[in-house]
Design an enzyme around this catalytic site. Structure first.
Site, mmCIF file in Angstrom:
data_model
loop_
_atom_site.group_PDB
_atom_site.id
_atom_site.type_symbol
_atom_site.label_atom_id
_atom_site.label_comp_id
_atom_site.label_asym_id
_atom_site.label_seq_id
_atom_site.Cartn_x
_atom_site.Cartn_y
_atom_site.Cartn_z
ATOM 1 N N SER A 1 0.866 -1.269 0.015
ATOM 2 C CA SER A 1 0.212 -0.057 -0.042
ATOM 3 C C SER A 1 0.989 1.300 0.162
ATOM 4 O O SER A 1 1.946 1.097 0.547
ATOM 5 C CB SER A 1 -0.850 0.135 1.043
ATOM 6 N N TYR B 1 -2.283 -0.192 10.191
ATOM 7 C CA TYR B 1 -2.155 -0.776 8.735
ATOM 8 C C TYR B 1 -0.718 -0.333 8.029
ATOM 9 O O TYR B 1 -0.279 -0.977 7.397
ATOM 10 C CB TYR B 1 -3.516 -0.184 8.087
ATOM 11 N N LYS C 1 1.979 -2.812 6.130
ATOM 12 C CA LYS C 1 2.123 -2.627 4.848
ATOM 13 C C LYS C 1 3.721 -2.292 4.719
ATOM 14 O O LYS C 1 4.384 -2.511 3.746
ATOM 15 C CB LYS C 1 1.258 -1.625 4.276
#
Length: 260
Positions: free
Chosen positions: A136, A149, A153
């Site tokens: 991401s 998150y 990532k």
């Protein structure tokens, strides 16, 4: 057809980006095994593209191993592995922190990539192959909306960069695709906020284009960003100072083409 004779395994292939990659590769001749926890949707996608489905919770390394074994059983080998299963975190490190949910999220977004690579390598080494992990833009820059998150990532980005030169000798490439906000279930909770803020949301097809570009270039250890209004390409990482010997020579192998 471009990928005729190739066998692809795609985790998180029942919807979103995984489904898009599965449909694109199948349309270009690949035999595709869709792996997902959503058996109903996953089987429907597999049936629609003439592929096969396997139930797979990527948090369990044995299920990743079983998915690889099923690809070999169903189609005779393995050439492309897209480790795409992912989930939004949705909580931080304050009062809303939940250790159990944290382990589950890390299990899907990071462990799922680690277990997937480990399970696939023996087959990919037999005839050369490609691994693409879905990372991401949150792995390339700070993500205040969802710092955990961003953390998992960023770990995927670091893993891919480190594995690139290691696996090259075995004829296996490993890369990551790092989309900005794409129109998938992960952004469902804040899609309206993005749109009202004027933030462009990528279509799934735009993201899938980057996966095909990665497969066609032959590079390895690269992290391709996908951002609206710009062509996708490998991110040029800043050149870090070390580790180096006393003479200034690097200790670890590197690829100057990936550095800005």
């Amino acid at each position: 057809m471009e990928f005729e004779g190739r066998v692809a395994l795609i985790t998180g292939g029942a919807n979103g980006i995984g489904e898009g990659v599965a449909r694109r590769l199948a349309g270009l001749g690949a035999r595709v095994l869709v792996a997902d926890v959503d058996a109903v949707r996953g089987q429907a996608v597999a049936d629609d593209i003439g592929g096969a489905f396997v139930s797979c919770d990527v948090r369990d390394p044995r299920q990743s191993e079983a998915a690889v074994a099923e690809a070999v059983r169903a189609f005779g080998g393995l050439d492309i592995v897209v480790l795409n299963a992912g989930i939004a975190t949705g909580f931080g490190l304050g009062d809303d922190f939940d250790p159990e949910r944290y382990r589950s999220v890390m299990g899907i977004n990071l462990d799922g990539v680690v277990y997937g690579v480990h399970a696939a390598l023996p087959e990919l080494k037999k005839r050369g192959g490609h691994i693409i992990a879905t990372a991401s833009m949150a792995g390339l820059m700070a993500m205040p909306l969802d710092p955990l998150y961003g953390a998992n990532k960023a770990a995927v980005v670091a893993l891919v960069r480190a594995l690139g030169p290691v696996l090259a000798a075995d004829g296996v490439t490993v890369n990551a695709v790092c989309p900005s906000f794409a129109d998938t279930a992960i952004i469902s909770g804040f899609k309206s906020f993005l749109e009202s803020s004027g933030m462009p949301v990528l279509t799934v097809d735009e993201v899938v284009d980057a996966y095909l570009a990665v497969l066609r270039t032959g590079g390895t250890g690269e992290c391709w960003y996908v951002q609206a209004g710009r062509p996708s390409e490998p991110f040029k990482f800043p050149n870090p100072p070390g580790p180096r010997t006393g003479s200034g020579a690097r200790v670890t192998p590197h690829d100057p083409s990936q550095e800005g």
